[in-house]
Design a protein around this motif. Structure first.
Motif, short mmCIF file in Angstrom:
data_model
loop_
_atom_site.label_atom_id
_atom_site.label_comp_id
_atom_site.label_asym_id
_atom_site.label_seq_id
_atom_site.Cartn_x
_atom_site.Cartn_y
_atom_site.Cartn_z
N MET A 26 0.86 -1.18 0.00
CA MET A 26 0.00 0.00 0.00
C MET A 26 0.90 1.23 0.00
SD MET A 26 -3.10 0.86 2.59
CE MET A 26 -4.62 0.49 1.76
N ASN A 27 0.46 2.25 -0.69
CA ASN A 27 1.23 3.47 -0.80
C ASN A 27 1.15 4.27 0.50
OD1 ASN A 27 2.62 5.68 -1.66
ND2 ASN A 27 1.32 6.10 -3.42
N THR A 28 2.28 4.67 1.04
CA THR A 28 2.31 5.38 2.32
C THR A 28 1.66 6.75 2.20
OG1 THR A 28 4.36 4.24 2.86
CG2 THR A 28 3.81 6.14 4.20
N ASN A 29 1.89 7.45 1.10
CA ASN A 29 1.32 8.77 0.90
C ASN A 29 -0.21 8.69 0.87
OD1 ASN A 29 1.11 11.49 0.42
ND2 ASN A 29 1.42 11.29 -1.78
N ARG A 30 -0.73 7.71 0.18
CA ARG A 30 -2.18 7.54 0.09
C ARG A 30 -2.76 7.18 1.45
NH1 ARG A 30 -4.00 3.71 -4.51
NH2 ARG A 30 -3.16 5.44 -5.69
N THR A 31 -2.08 6.35 2.22
CA THR A 31 -2.54 5.96 3.54
C THR A 31 -2.55 7.15 4.49
OG1 THR A 31 -1.60 3.77 3.19
CG2 THR A 31 -2.15 4.35 5.45
N THR A 32 -1.50 7.96 4.41
CA THR A 32 -1.41 9.14 5.27
C THR A 32 -2.53 10.13 4.95
OG1 THR A 32 0.97 8.85 5.35
CG2 THR A 32 0.13 10.98 6.04
N ARG A 33 -2.78 10.34 3.67
CA ARG A 33 -3.84 11.27 3.28
C ARG A 33 -5.21 10.76 3.69
NH1 ARG A 33 -2.64 13.18 -2.78
NH2 ARG A 33 -4.19 14.74 -2.26
N PHE A 34 -5.42 9.45 3.56
CA PHE A 34 -6.70 8.88 3.98
C PHE A 34 -6.88 8.99 5.49
CE2 PHE A 34 -9.31 5.22 5.30
CZ PHE A 34 -10.49 5.58 4.67
#
Length: 61
Positions: free
Chosen positions: A1-9
């Motif tokens: 899973m993409n860390t940037n996408r997880t952080t934004r979510f």
């Protein structure tokens, strides 16, 4: 899973939860104040005042 996408979510989820929490707390307080005002207003006895007739006499110019 993409860390940037997880952080934004996670940030979006936190913002939504904070918004819901703050708005529900404000509505809860408004409801409490409304009920307190209604209880205070209903405990007062109605006041009926009978005023005497006032006749104003003035000179016409």
């Amino acid at each position: 899973m993409n860390t940037n996408r997880t952080t934004r979510f996670a940030g979006l989820l936190l913002a939504v939860l904070m918004t819901v929490g703050i708005n529900s707390a404000l509505l809860w307080q408004f409801d409490a104040v409304a009920h307190a005002g209604l209880a205070a207003a209903s405990s007062q006895a109605p006041v009926v005042a009978n005023l005497e007739t006032v006749n104003i006499v003035a000179r016409r110019v």
